[in-house]
Design an enzyme around this catalytic site. Structure first.
Site, PDB file in Angstrom:
ATOM      1  N   GLY A 182       1.095  -0.960   0.044  1.00 44.05           N
ATOM      2  CA  GLY A 182      -0.185  -0.587   0.520  1.00 44.05           C
ATOM      3  C   GLY A 182       0.935   1.074   0.037  1.00 44.05           C
ATOM      4  CG  ASP A 192      -3.184  -5.026  -3.975  1.00 41.32           C
ATOM      5  OD1 ASP A 192      -2.197  -4.501  -3.633  1.00 41.32           O
ATOM      6  OD2 ASP A 192      -4.852  -4.716  -3.175  1.00 41.32           O
TER       7      ASP A 192
END
Length: 375
Positions: free
Chosen positions: A135, A166
Site C-alpha cells: 500500500g 495490487d
C-alpha cells in the site's frame, strides 16, 4: 442567527484543522506555503494505511487539486523507519473472515486513492524514506515524483500472503524494463536504496538527512511548475554521492531474469528455472515454492493483462481479484503464517501450481456487475 451559524462553522472548521495537526492523529493534513502536506503518522505500525486514513487523504487530495493556492502535494511518513509498510492487513483479515463490509470498503477506498494520485493534476512528491511496500507503493509510485534515500526498502511481497501485488501493481510492474517487474512481483524480492531508483520505481535519490531541507525548499518555491519542482529535485539528486559507484544489484542477473520470467505460464517459468539450474535460478525456484500457487497464477495473468491496460482498467481488474482473494483460503492462511502465528509455514490450498485450474483463475477476473469498482 445566521451570523451565529457562520461563527459556529468557522469554529468547527478550526477544530477540524487543529484535529488534523494533532500529533496523535493517524494522518496529518496541513498546508504550508503553496504545498499540501500529507504525513502518515502511525510510526508504531510502520505507517500502514487503514481505512480511516484513506478516507481522510482522498478528499483532501481532491480539494487541493482544485485549490488555486495549492501548487504541489507532498507525502511522507513519520518515525524514521518507514514511509509506509503497506495496508492494514490484520484489520482486513478480521473483517474478511466474518464477511464484514470492510473487506470491500478498504480495497475500494484504497484503489480510488491510488487513481486520484495517478490522475492528480498538481505535482505530487512522495518522499519514500524507509520501508515502502504494498500500500505504501500505491500512494507513491503513481505520482509524478518519488524520492528514494539510502534507507528506502521497496518490495511487493503479496504472493507470500496469498494476495497479489495490487494498488496498481498490474500497471507499473509490467512497465519496468524487461521482465524485472514480473520477477519482483512473483518473488517479492526487496530492493534497497539506489537500486529503487535504478529499477525505475523512484525518480530521484537524495540523502535521508537532506529531506527536511528539500521539503523546506519545495515549500518555499514561488508558484512552482512541474519543471521548477523537477529542477529542485534534480539539484539535490545530483549532489548526492551515496552509493554512486555501486552497480545495480540485479545487473548480473538481468539476462536470466528477462529470459526465465518471460514464459506464458507459471508452470513454464518453473520449468525454465529448473532447466537453467544456475545458483540464481535455484534460489528463485526455492522462493517461488514458498508462495501461494493461486497467488502466483493470478499475479502472472494480472501483469500480462495489465501491460496493455490503463491505470483505471488495472484498478478495476485488481478490485475483482481482491474480492476473489477475500472469498478464498490462501489470504487468511498466508496472513496467519506470516503475520499472526509467524510460523512461516502456510498450508496453501491448492498446494501445487498444477492444481490451480485455468477455470478458477478465469473466474477471479470476471466482472462483478454492480459491485465493480467505480472510478
Amino acid at each position: 442567527r445566521l451570523r451565529a451559524l457562520n461563527r459556529l462553522q468557522v469554529i468547527l472548521q478550526h477544530l477540524k484543522m487543529s484535529k488534523q495537526t494533532d500529533s496523535t492523529a493517524e494522518v496529518l493534513l496541513e498546508k504550508k506555503g503553496g504545498a499540501g502536506i500529507i504525513t502518515l503518522n502511525r510510526p508504531k505500525a510502520l505507517n500502514a494505511l487503514n481505512l480511516s486514513m484513506i478516507q481522510q487523504i482522498y478528499p483532501q487530495i481532491k480539494t487541493w487539486e482544485q485549490d488555486p493556492e495549492t501548487f504541489l502535494i507532498i507525502i511522507k511518513g513519520t518515525g524514521g523507519k518507514a514511509f509506509c509498510a503497506g495496508g492494514d492487513i490484520r484489520a482486513i483479515t478480521e473483517a474478511g473472515k466474518v464477511g464484514d463490509k470492510l473487506s470491500q470498503d478498504f480495497f475500494r477506498g484504497e484503489y480510488r486513492l491510488n487513481n486520484a494520485i495517478g490522475t492528480c493534476k498538481k505535482p505530487y512528491v512522495a518522499l519514500i524514506d524507509g520501508i515502502t511496500m504494498g500500500g505504501g507503493v500505491g500512494v507513491s509510485v503513481h505520482g509524478h515524483f518519488r524520492v528514494a534515500t539510502e534507507k528506502t526498502v521497496f518490495a511487493m511481497p503479496e504472493t507470500a500472503i496469498g494476495l497479489f501485488p495490487d494498488v496498481g501493481g498490474g500497471y507499473f510492474l509490467p512497465r519496468l524494463s524487461g521482465k524485472i517487474g514480473y520477477y519482483l512481483a512473483l518473488t517479492g524480492c526487496r530492493l534497497k536504496g539506489r537500486d529503487v531508483l535504478k529499477v525505475g520505481i523512484a525518480t530521484h535519490f537524495v540523502e535521508s538527512e537532506k529531506l527536511p531541507a528539500l521539503e523546506k525548499d519545495l515549500i518555499a518555491l514561488k508558484s512552482p511548475s512541474k519543471e521548477k519542482i523537477a529542477d529542485l529535485l534534480n539539484s539535490y539528486h545530483m549532489k548526492c554521492t551515496i552509493d554512486q559507484e555501486k552497480e545495480f544489484v540485479l545487473d548480473e542477473h538481468m539476462e536470466k531474469i528477462n529470459r526465465l520470467f518471460s514464459a506464458n505460464s507459471m508452470e513454464e517459468i518453473v520449468k525454465k528455472l529448473k532447466q537453467d539450474g544456475s545458483p540464481f535460478a535455484m534460489k528463485q525456484l526455492e522462493t517461488i515454492k514458498k508462495m501461494s500457487p493461486t497467488s502466483l497464477k493470478l499475479t502472472l495473468r494480472q501483469l500480462r493483462e495489465g501491460a496493455s491496460m490503463s491505470l483505471q482498467e488495472v484498478l478495476r481488474m485488481e478490485y475483482r481479484l481482491s474480492q476473489a482473494c477475500m472469498k478464498g483460503h490462501d489470504f487468511y492462511e498466508g496472513v496467519r503464517a506470516v503475520l499472526i502465528d509467524k510460523d512461516q509455514s502456510p498450508k496453501w490450498k491448492p498446494a501445487a501450481l498444477e492444481e490451480v485450474s485455468d477455470e478458477f483463475v478465469d473466474n477471479c477476473f470476471k466482472p462483478l456487475g454492480d459491485d465493480d469498482l467505480k472510478l
